[in-house]
Design a protein around this motif. Structure first.
Motif, mmCIF file in Angstrom:
data_model
loop_
_atom_site.group_PDB
_atom_site.id
_atom_site.type_symbol
_atom_site.label_atom_id
_atom_site.label_comp_id
_atom_site.label_asym_id
_atom_site.label_seq_id
_atom_site.Cartn_x
_atom_site.Cartn_y
_atom_site.Cartn_z
ATOM 1 N N GLU A 27 0.828 -1.207 0.000
ATOM 2 C CA GLU A 27 0.000 0.000 0.000
ATOM 3 C C GLU A 27 0.863 1.258 0.000
ATOM 4 O O GLU A 27 0.597 2.204 -0.745
ATOM 5 N N ARG A 28 1.905 1.282 0.817
ATOM 6 C CA ARG A 28 2.780 2.459 0.878
ATOM 7 C C ARG A 28 3.506 2.674 -0.444
ATOM 8 O O ARG A 28 3.750 3.811 -0.846
ATOM 9 N N ILE A 29 3.853 1.586 -1.122
ATOM 10 C CA ILE A 29 4.494 1.716 -2.441
ATOM 11 C C ILE A 29 3.499 2.270 -3.448
ATOM 12 O O ILE A 29 3.808 3.192 -4.214
ATOM 13 N N PHE A 30 2.290 1.711 -3.455
ATOM 14 C CA PHE A 30 1.279 2.145 -4.412
ATOM 15 C C PHE A 30 0.854 3.593 -4.186
ATOM 16 O O PHE A 30 0.481 4.290 -5.131
ATOM 17 N N PHE A 31 0.882 4.042 -2.934
ATOM 18 C CA PHE A 31 0.518 5.428 -2.642
ATOM 19 C C PHE A 31 1.430 6.417 -3.372
ATOM 20 O O PHE A 31 1.016 7.541 -3.692
ATOM 21 N N ARG A 32 2.664 5.996 -3.624
ATOM 22 C CA ARG A 32 3.637 6.887 -4.250
ATOM 23 C C ARG A 32 3.552 6.875 -5.779
ATOM 24 O O ARG A 32 4.249 7.654 -6.437
ATOM 25 N N LEU A 33 2.735 6.011 -6.327
ATOM 26 C CA LEU A 33 2.664 5.869 -7.775
ATOM 27 C C LEU A 33 1.550 6.738 -8.350
ATOM 28 O O LEU A 33 0.474 6.870 -7.747
ATOM 29 N N THR A 37 0.420 4.879 -13.720
ATOM 30 C CA THR A 37 1.181 3.674 -13.394
ATOM 31 C C THR A 37 0.310 2.644 -12.691
ATOM 32 O O THR A 37 0.397 1.437 -12.955
ATOM 33 N N LEU A 38 -0.563 3.102 -11.794
ATOM 34 C CA LEU A 38 -1.450 2.179 -11.085
ATOM 35 C C LEU A 38 -2.398 1.475 -12.039
ATOM 36 O O LEU A 38 -2.724 0.294 -11.846
ATOM 37 N N LEU A 39 -2.850 2.172 -13.069
ATOM 38 C CA LEU A 39 -3.739 1.541 -14.050
ATOM 39 C C LEU A 39 -3.021 0.414 -14.785
ATOM 40 O O LEU A 39 -3.635 -0.615 -15.098
ATOM 41 N N ARG A 40 -1.741 0.605 -15.046
ATOM 42 C CA ARG A 40 -0.971 -0.472 -15.674
ATOM 43 C C ARG A 40 -0.761 -1.620 -14.690
ATOM 44 O O ARG A 40 -0.735 -2.789 -15.081
ATOM 45 N N CYS A 41 -0.605 -1.289 -13.426
ATOM 46 C CA CYS A 41 -0.392 -2.328 -12.416
ATOM 47 C C CYS A 41 -1.623 -3.221 -12.245
ATOM 48 O O CYS A 41 -1.502 -4.378 -11.826
ATOM 49 N N THR A 42 -2.805 -2.721 -12.549
ATOM 50 C CA THR A 42 -4.012 -3.553 -12.417
ATOM 51 C C THR A 42 -3.987 -4.741 -13.369
ATOM 52 O O THR A 42 -4.712 -5.717 -13.157
ATOM 53 N N ILE A 52 -5.825 -2.425 -5.935
ATOM 54 C CA ILE A 52 -5.871 -1.045 -6.439
ATOM 55 C C ILE A 52 -7.305 -0.557 -6.615
ATOM 56 O O ILE A 52 -7.601 0.615 -6.410
ATOM 57 N N ARG A 53 -8.208 -1.469 -6.968
ATOM 58 C CA ARG A 53 -9.600 -1.092 -7.189
ATOM 59 C C ARG A 53 -10.431 -1.100 -5.909
ATOM 60 O O ARG A 53 -11.617 -0.750 -5.947
ATOM 61 N N CYS A 380 -8.002 20.494 -9.055
ATOM 62 C CA CYS A 380 -8.316 19.127 -9.454
ATOM 63 C C CYS A 380 -7.198 18.187 -9.035
ATOM 64 O O CYS A 380 -6.080 18.619 -8.729
ATOM 65 N N VAL A 381 -7.513 16.907 -9.016
ATOM 66 C CA VAL A 381 -6.550 15.860 -8.695
ATOM 67 C C VAL A 381 -6.728 14.733 -9.701
ATOM 68 O O VAL A 381 -7.771 14.614 -10.346
ATOM 69 N N LYS A 382 -5.691 13.915 -9.823
ATOM 70 C CA LYS A 382 -5.794 12.706 -10.638
ATOM 71 C C LYS A 382 -6.135 11.555 -9.700
ATOM 72 O O LYS A 382 -5.372 11.247 -8.785
ATOM 73 N N SER A 383 -7.286 10.935 -9.936
ATOM 74 C CA SER A 383 -7.780 9.928 -8.997
ATOM 75 C C SER A 383 -8.165 8.644 -9.716
ATOM 76 O O SER A 383 -8.243 8.577 -10.945
ATOM 77 N N LEU A 384 -8.444 7.618 -8.900
ATOM 78 C CA LEU A 384 -8.877 6.309 -9.392
ATOM 79 C C LEU A 384 -10.374 6.111 -9.246
ATOM 80 O O LEU A 384 -10.863 4.993 -9.421
ATOM 81 N N VAL A 385 -11.120 7.170 -8.931
ATOM 82 C CA VAL A 385 -12.563 7.046 -8.727
ATOM 83 C C VAL A 385 -13.205 6.438 -9.969
ATOM 84 O O VAL A 385 -13.023 6.931 -11.088
ATOM 85 N N CYS A 386 -13.954 5.357 -9.760
ATOM 86 C CA CYS A 386 -14.542 4.597 -10.863
ATOM 87 C C CYS A 386 -16.018 4.948 -11.008
ATOM 88 O O CYS A 386 -16.736 5.155 -10.012
ATOM 89 N N LEU A 387 -16.489 4.984 -12.246
ATOM 90 C CA LEU A 387 -17.883 5.341 -12.526
ATOM 91 C C LEU A 387 -18.761 4.132 -12.820
ATOM 92 O O LEU A 387 -19.968 4.281 -12.997
#
Length: 484
Positions: A27-33, A37-42, A52-53, A380-387
């Protein structure tokens, strides 16, 4: 000899080693990405995808996300030529980013930004909600079709931190059988909660001014929507109206005590803004003979306590800029504004009493030939919020494809954009080639340019010195900046 079975077992063992890492460490590693990059990690494995989701991780990642200033420029005609809607991100170092916001169409109009989601008004019968970092979009039916006099500034987009609900609000002008009865007033706010099946009407305590909403703006702070309304017996003849997104209830907040105006100045203007997550009221007098110019002092008041309706003056700015973009015009203790030259500037706020001098302003970019004083500014921020969870509602629509003139209008612009991308890609290849060349003393000068009849803009790519970086200059329509 290593067999295929041995390689397969080794790969499985390596995957097991990765997945056996402590969850808090991953989690601490992913927080820094970053989100990209996280989308590729999925796609690495099911374990990472679920991690991640996970809604809890998405919420935690959102709290740690870097903030950006998003400048939005609505589409419009300039000297008879169409210019599409455009958006530019600015980071904390005040560097304009070339990051594209592909979810914003050429005709889209921005009415809200919340947790990485953008609320976009379209000229069709739908509203678009989009995550500009992941590219995910969702189209929703508008509350009514063919609403005369409807405008994107009558919409707002907010989030309540307790209920975790996203809501769109619409100031619905008073109508009789679909025709405006009083285009300057509204008695109903239409509300839609993402995931619900339909809009619902919430009557206001009394008929309120639409013009004031359009001129002063709307902000969403901590799950409550605020805007200014006229009140002839109140201080400054205005008051703040609030709408709680959880309770869906209204309240009135009195403004601070008015100060005496200068007789030789013109009438006073008011804006409602959000500064550092707090509700702010901004006001200044206009010129006596020019209502577009601001004179005297720009007062910025912050609401410190809503229950007690207690305000404090945060800034008092002399020689203020003439344009106050909204809903956020202060980013990282700097004012963001547009001057009469069409350039966008920032100015550092030091202390409570400030006198702005042109020489101390920092120029960010040139947005000519865009319309003057037509810029919006958001956080604004870049987020992983899913619709996906909201797309099952019956109100969700398929996006309509542009046809006819609406499609042809942007053909030249899209063709120009593709050529720019190809040209920039070629310059990057040349730069890479020069960096590994075995002839470092070879002096190469490359000059390329393209001129587009639709936007009259010129792009120049050149290299100044052997092995040096190629510079890319874009001057003319849209914006002007240098990428090195």
């Amino acid at each position: 000899m290593v067999t295929g079975e041995t390689n397969s077992k080794r790969q499985i063992n390596e995957e097991c080693i990765i997945n056996c890492l402590p969850g808090d460490l991953i989690e601490r590693i992913f927080f820094r990405l970053p989100v990209s990059t996280l989308l590729r990690c999925t796609g690495v494995c099911k374990h990472w995808y679920n991690f991640i989701r996970d809604p809890q991780f998405v919420a935690s990642h959102l709290q740690n996300a870097h903030r950006y200033a998003l400048m939005f420029f609505p589409q419009g005609l300039v000297s008879g030529e169409p210019h599409p809607s455009d958006a530019i991100l600015i980071d904390k170092a005040w560097s304009p980013s070339t990051y594209a916001v592909p979810v914003i169409g050429p005709d889209d109009l921005l009415f809200g930004s919340c947790n990485g989601l953008l609320g976009l008004y379209t000229k069709t019968s739908t509203i678009k909600i989009a995550n500009f970092a992941t590219g995910e979009c969702m189209h929703l039916a508008k509350p009514a079709k063919n609403m005369r006099g409807d405008h994107f500034t009558f919409y707002s987009f907010g989030f309540h931190p307790v209920t975790k609900e996203y809501k769109i609000t619409h100031f619905f002008g008073d109508c009789v059988e679909g025709c405006p009865r009083n285009k300057d007033k509204f008695s109903v706010i239409q509300v839609y909660t993402l995931g619900d099946e339909k809009w619902k009407d919430i009557p206001t305590p009394e008929a309120l001014s639409l013009n004031t909403v359009r001129n002063s703006g709307v902000v969403n702070v901590n799950g409550t929507m605020y805007w200014l309304t006229e009140d002839m017996i109140a201080s400054w003849q205005h008051a703040v109206m609030s709408f709680d997104l959880r309770e869906e209830s209204f309240a009135i907040i009195a403004l601070p005590a008015a100060r005496e105006d200068h007789d030789h100045y013109g009438p006073r203007k008011f804006w409602i803004r959000d500064i550092d997550g707090k509700l702010c009221m901004v006001t200044a007098q206009t010129g006596r003979y020019d209502a577009r110019s601001l004179v005297g002092e720009l007062q910025i008041w912050t609401l410190d306590n809503m229950a007690e309706q207690r305000w404090s003056q945060k800034y008092n700015i002399k020689n203020p800029p003439n344009y106050i973009p909204g809903p956020h015009f202060v980013h990282w203790d700097r004012i963001l504004t547009q001057l009469s030259s069409s350039n966008v500037y920032s100015y550092e706020l030091i202390g409570e009493n400030i006198e702005i001098g042109f020489s101390k302003m920092k120029e960010l970019l040139d947005v000519s030939p865009r319309k003057l004083y037509n810029m919006q500014s958001y956080i604004c921020v870049k987020s992983l919020v899913c619709l996906d969870v909201y797309k099952k509602a019956s109100i969700v629509r398929r996006p309509k494809q542009q046809v006819g003139w609406q499609l042809k209008k942007w053909e030249a612009w899209e063709h120009n954009l593709r050529e720019l991308e190809e040209l920039w890609g070629y310059s990057q290849k040349q730069e890479h080639h020069l960096s590994i060349s075995f002839m470092p003393y070879l002096n190469i000068y490359a000059q390329y340019s393209i001129r587009c009849c639709s936007t009259s803009q010129k792009i120049s790519i050149s290299q100044d010195s052997p092995g040096g970086l190629i510079r890319w200059d874009r001057n003319g329509a849209g914006r002007s900046y240098r990428r090195v």
